[in-house]
Every structure is written in C-alpha cells, then in structure tokens.
Write an enzyme that holds these catalytic residues in place. Sequence first.
Site, PDB file in Angstrom:
ATOM      1  N   GLU A   1      16.014  22.241  -1.329  1.00 33.94           N
ATOM      2  CA  GLU A   1      17.353  22.546  -0.823  1.00 33.94           C
ATOM      3  C   GLU A   1      18.337  21.896  -1.782  1.00 33.94           C
ATOM      4  O   GLU A   1      18.474  20.678  -1.805  1.00 33.94           O
ATOM      5  CB  GLU A   1      17.549  22.008   0.598  1.00 33.94           C
ATOM      6  CG  GLU A   1      18.828  22.547   1.224  1.00 33.94           C
ATOM      7  CD  GLU A   1      19.312  21.717   2.403  1.00 33.94           C
ATOM      8  OE1 GLU A   1      20.048  22.244   3.238  1.00 33.94           O
ATOM      9  OE2 GLU A   1      18.985  20.521   2.478  1.00 33.94           O
TER      10      GLU A   1
ATOM     11  N   HIS B   1      18.454  27.336  10.178  1.00 34.87           N
ATOM     12  CA  HIS B   1      18.780  26.509  11.349  1.00 34.87           C
ATOM     13  C   HIS B   1      20.121  25.802  11.222  1.00 34.87           C
ATOM     14  O   HIS B   1      20.540  25.115  12.150  1.00 34.87           O
ATOM     15  CB  HIS B   1      17.673  25.478  11.556  1.00 34.87           C
ATOM     16  CG  HIS B   1      17.609  24.513  10.405  1.00 34.87           C
ATOM     17  ND1 HIS B   1      17.212  24.900   9.143  1.00 34.87           N
ATOM     18  CD2 HIS B   1      17.928  23.207  10.310  1.00 34.87           C
ATOM     19  CE1 HIS B   1      17.306  23.865   8.327  1.00 34.87           C
ATOM     20  NE2 HIS B   1      17.733  22.821   9.008  1.00 34.87           N
ATOM     21  N   ASP B   2      20.775  25.904  10.062  1.00 29.46           N
ATOM     22  CA  ASP B   2      22.089  25.271   9.876  1.00 29.46           C
ATOM     23  C   ASP B   2      23.228  26.279   9.907  1.00 29.46           C
ATOM     24  O   ASP B   2      24.388  25.899   9.759  1.00 29.46           O
ATOM     25  CB  ASP B   2      22.150  24.554   8.513  1.00 29.46           C
ATOM     26  CG  ASP B   2      21.254  23.337   8.440  1.00 29.46           C
ATOM     27  OD1 ASP B   2      20.947  22.751   9.496  1.00 29.46           O
ATOM     28  OD2 ASP B   2      20.857  22.969   7.319  1.00 29.46           O
TER      29      ASP B   2
ATOM     30  N   ASP C   1       8.468  20.561   6.081  1.00 27.79           N
ATOM     31  CA  ASP C   1       9.769  20.058   5.653  1.00 27.79           C
ATOM     32  C   ASP C   1       9.582  18.624   5.153  1.00 27.79           C
ATOM     33  O   ASP C   1       8.968  17.815   5.838  1.00 27.79           O
ATOM     34  CB  ASP C   1      10.733  20.072   6.856  1.00 27.79           C
ATOM     35  CG  ASP C   1      12.132  20.469   6.464  1.00 27.79           C
ATOM     36  OD1 ASP C   1      12.684  19.839   5.543  1.00 27.79           O
ATOM     37  OD2 ASP C   1      12.688  21.402   7.088  1.00 27.79           O
TER      38      ASP C   1
ATOM     39  N   ASP D   1      14.118  18.749   1.733  1.00 25.42           N
ATOM     40  CA  ASP D   1      15.429  18.649   2.359  1.00 25.42           C
ATOM     41  C   ASP D   1      16.426  17.844   1.522  1.00 25.42           C
ATOM     42  O   ASP D   1      16.081  16.783   0.997  1.00 25.42           O
ATOM     43  CB  ASP D   1      15.248  17.936   3.717  1.00 25.42           C
ATOM     44  CG  ASP D   1      16.547  17.835   4.498  1.00 25.42           C
ATOM     45  OD1 ASP D   1      17.071  18.874   4.907  1.00 25.42           O
ATOM     46  OD2 ASP D   1      17.045  16.697   4.701  1.00 25.42           O
TER      47      ASP D   1
HETATM   48  O1  TEU Z   1      20.869  20.068   5.438  1.00 19.64           O
HETATM   49  C1  TEU Z   1      21.452  19.559   4.285  1.00 19.64           C
HETATM   50  C2  TEU Z   1      22.875  19.864   4.228  1.00 19.64           C
HETATM   51  O2  TEU Z   1      23.431  20.521   5.055  1.00 19.64           O
HETATM   52  C3  TEU Z   1      23.532  19.255   3.080  1.00 19.64           C
HETATM   53  O3  TEU Z   1      22.569  19.091   2.093  1.00 19.64           O
HETATM   54  C4  TEU Z   1      24.620  20.068   2.524  1.00 19.64           C
HETATM   55  O4  TEU Z   1      24.731  19.696   1.201  1.00 19.64           O
HETATM   56  C5  TEU Z   1      25.960  19.821   3.067  1.00 19.64           C
HETATM   57  O5  TEU Z   1      25.985  19.927   4.449  1.00 19.64           O
HETATM   58  C6  TEU Z   1      26.902  20.801   2.399  1.00 19.64           C
HETATM   59  O6  TEU Z   1      28.116  20.859   3.017  1.00 19.64           O
HETATM   60  C7  TEU Z   1      19.619  19.562   5.681  1.00 19.64           C
HETATM   61  C8  TEU Z   1      19.048  20.174   6.914  1.00 19.64           C
HETATM   62  O7  TEU Z   1      18.894  21.562   6.715  1.00 19.64           O
HETATM   63  C9  TEU Z   1      19.928  19.843   8.072  1.00 19.64           C
HETATM   64  O8  TEU Z   1      19.498  20.446   9.256  1.00 19.64           O
HETATM   65  C10 TEU Z   1      19.958  18.337   8.222  1.00 19.64           C
HETATM   66  O9  TEU Z   1      20.880  17.983   9.202  1.00 19.64           O
HETATM   67  C11 TEU Z   1      20.330  17.644   6.918  1.00 19.64           C
HETATM   68  O10 TEU Z   1      19.617  18.155   5.812  1.00 19.64           O
HETATM   69  C12 TEU Z   1      20.008  16.178   6.986  1.00 19.64           C
HETATM   70  O11 TEU Z   1      18.635  15.967   6.888  1.00 19.64           O
END
Ligand code: TEU
Length: 557
Positions: free
Chosen positions: A262, A330-331, A112, A213
Amino acid sequence: MADLAVQTKQKKKTEKNSWWKEAVGYQIYPRSFKDSNHDGIGDLNGIRQKLPYLKELGIDFIWINPIYASPNVDNGYDISDYQAIHEDFGTMDDFQALLKEAHELGLKIIMDLVVNHTSDQHPWFIESKKSLDNPYRDYYHWADATNEVPPNNWQSFFGGSTWTYDETTEQSYFHVFAKEQPDLNWKNSNVRHEIYQMIRWWLDLGIDGFRIDAISHIQKEPWDFKITDNQWAPFMNVAGIELYLKELRAIFNEYNILTVGEASGVPHHEADAWTGDHGYFNMIFELEHCQRIGELGSQKGSIPHLKQSLNEWQTSLEHNGWNALYLENHDTPRSVSVYGDDSPEAAKALATVLLLLKGTPFIYQGQEVGMTNYPFRSIEEINAADTIHFYQTLLAQGKMTNEALKIAVNWSRDHGRTPFQWENASHGGFSTTEPWLKVNENYRIINAAQKEMENSSIFHHYQTLIRLKKQTDALIHGTFELLLPEHPTVFCYTRTTDTERWLILVQLDRKATSVSFPASWNYSEWEELLTTANINPLNQQMTLSDYEAHVYREKLV
Ligand code: TEU
Ligand code: CA
C-alpha cells in the site's frame, strides 16, 4: 459471443513466479463477511463456509484484512500479537483449516502485514513506555516534550497531533495514525530483525503472500523538518526508506508469493522503484485514482479524474512494473455509489472498466453483487474512528449536527464495511443476531443468492469478465492505450498484442452520448465479444446510452 476456449490456446505460459499476473484477487473484510457462530461478527469459519462461493465467482486468491490479536481501536490495524488470531475470528487451528481448504480448492491466501506501527497494547510498547533505559525504549519513536508542547506540529492521518505525551517518562511518542497505534522505529535493527522473523513464520506456514499496510510511512524526516505545501511530506515515501524495503524484498524473493504494497504518496513516475522488475513489491496499491475530488458535501467521484489517474498509472507502468487494480476497499465508499447511481447497470459498467485494465484486479467483498453505500442517519451508526473524529471537528468548527453528519459520513470507511448481503433473510443472511455494524436495508434486492439466480446479473457479469481475462493473453499482457481521453463520461481503451487488439467501451453515465473513432479502422473486422446491453457493432460513429459496456476484438494476423 465468441467461444472463450479458442482464447486458451493463445495463452502464453508466464514464468512460475509471476502467477500473480494472471490471477484475480478478492478482498475479505473478515468482520463483515460471514458470521458462523452467531455473535454478530464475521469470522474465519464463516470464510471457510463461503469458499465454494468464491470458487464459483472464479477468483484465484483472497486477501484477508488483519485477523491478529488486537484491541480493535482501528479494527485490527492495531496489532498486539502478530502471531495470534483474534478470538472474534477464531483460532490458529481455524486459520490452518481455512488455508488448507482454500488450497484444496486452488485458492491462495494473502495476509495483511501491518508493520508501520503496533498497538499500544503490544508487549514491546508496554515495555517501551516503562523507562528511558528499557531495552524496548528505542523500538518506538520518543522525543522530549511537555504535556502542552509536542516535539513538532505534524498532524496524524486520523486527526490531531502525531505525538502523544506519556507522563511516566515525560516524553512523547510518535504515531501517524491513532494514538493507540505507535509507530515502530525502523532504524532499530532489533525491530527489523523481529519483524523479519515474524514474516518468515507466516510464510513458512504456507500463506501465499502479503498486502503490506501503510508501508510508505515507515521512514520519517528529522523532527525539525519544516512542512511547506504537503502536510504528509514528513512521513510519505521519505528518502532512506529504500534500505528497509530492500531488506523486505530479499525475504520475499525467497518465496513464490504475491506482494502488494500500500504505497500512499508514491507518485506514478517513481513507481518503478516500488514495482519494477527489481521493485520492492510485485505490485502496489496507489491511492490517487480514488481520491476524493470536489465538494466536501458531495458523495460523487469524478469520472474525468478517475480516467486521467488510471491512465497515468497504466502508461507509467507499461514497460516496468505491474498495477494492482481496484475501485473500492475497506477504507473507501462503494464504487457503484461514488461513480455510478447504485444501479446494477452502473456496477456492471464499472466492473468492465476495472477488470480488463492491465494489472491484477482486486474485487472487494460485495462489489460483485453491487453493494451500495449505507444511508447513515446518525453518528451512532458509525464505527470508524476517523469519521467520528472528523464529525467532532466539524461540530467544533460550528457546523450544525445535520450538516456535520452529512459531510463526515459522505466518504466514510464504514460504507464499505457494512455486513455482506448474502440473501433475503434477517440481517441479510450475514448473522442470526444483530451485527456489529448495520446491514443495508437494500439486502432484500441486493444479495448474493438473488444475483446468483438471475441470469444476467452483476455477479454473472463478474464471472464472465474473470473468465475472459484469465483466458486472454491480450487482456493480461497487452499494451494499454486510453482512447477518447477528453470524453467526460466514456471510458474507452485498447489492449493490444502482436496478434490482436481489444477495445473496451463503457459509458459511465445514465444518458445517451455519441462517440467517434478514426475513419481508417476496419470496422467490419471487429467482433463484439461481450455486452451489457444490446449488440452494438463497433462503428466510426456510435451512440451509447445508460451505462452501456461493450468489449470488441480485432484479429491482427
Ligand atoms: O490505510 C492506510 C492509509 O489510509 C494511509 O496510508 C493513507 O496514506 C492516508 O490515509 C492517506 O490520506 C491502512 C489501512 O488500509 C487502514 O484501514 C488503516 O486504518 C491504516 O492503514 C492504519 O493501519
Ligand atoms: Ca462470529
């Protein structure tokens, strides 16, 4: 069932640098995968122990969520040292051993890459805070403000202002996530230079790529930009970002690696800049298809939305670009709970839809054994900062605790973060001590050991799908077409090459429904190659019941 070996002959050799098109990925959330040293936290040696399991599943590469030094405000997404391993996870030697052992098994490792922001404990930020003329001041975004009045009204993803005031220099710094995650200033060429060196350091160590990320947020609008309809517009894929992404691409292109960005906020009609033949990344994670649709209090996802959104991405990228396929990470909550009814049949149906789409599939740990959402009973069981913040906001709005809890936990990231269920043993075989997050009680039935044992389990269905996909040119490169677009629960599509056409037919509901296909088709030519239910030959009129999934093939020459 047809002999899969027959397919192998047809498999075209993709050019060496596109190995990722034929690969199947597996995402590991290391805190929750396997604890090897009994402290309740998953670790690198735990992953090493489980490499044979991953090999048996049939995947080709692993993406590991951040394992770097971090104060863990956002579970590793707040990095204080990019070139050190968090002690919870082990040491750099453990990492090197993992990389070596994975490679010996033919498994690649994707790391990552979190470069939109650092931790506020990163030495750069500690320096940056010290004075207006500190050499690191400009590594981050600072602007004039008072404690009461931020530089503008932009809101962060995790709730509250994007600005945090710092008394030492009487200015505020900018963060799109938590206040402990200050955004790096990509306009500063020293920042970019240091990041690029770090990237090369990891690639030269022999890793096989990066999941990048939150990369669509690295460019921001000017601070006086006025928000109209979309509150995230000031930092979503903002013009000018292409300069930085091209620099990144130039480095990535020197290596034979997989890159997946992402790309939140990148619409499908703009995706070819991001993942075309000359795109910034090999593929991107779009976030549209898994977006929460409908009632706040509901845990259910919308199948019509899922179909429509995946269809848009499949068709947009048909001739240029490549999809990264996923249903959970994981989100997100667990897909079998969001789009299914927690049953093994629903898990198998979803697996069939996902794996045979065009793109590189990413299986999220536990998805292959049908792990479900967790029945959170109190906010104390939650670790995810954004869920806790959401809960507190709901309370402040006057909601009762029960109602606030129900709404806040529904879509919580922690559903996907509960420890992996390995076996019917205490703590699900994840650890011998109380884990950092509760194990779902259903580990007694839903666990890897059990699913490896059962003949027709979800685990074995994943194995079969992975093998089928990897051996079949049409399922890798074939053209995608959505059929029955208006059907509310049936997900049906074809994958076609010059020599054959495959049809994937899945009922995503626990009830019977009927479907019909064109009269002109040669139904007797279609062979049924895979089913999760009884044999059900392809026909002009068909009835499908509870989460039935079928895969058919027609030879065209
Ligand atoms: O997530 C990114 C993320 O959730 C945002 O880019 C997204 O655009 C937004 O929430 C949309 O509503 C990544 C990781 O997957 C996450 O676990 C981290 O918390 C986040 O980045 C910060 O690094
Ligand atoms: Ca541990």
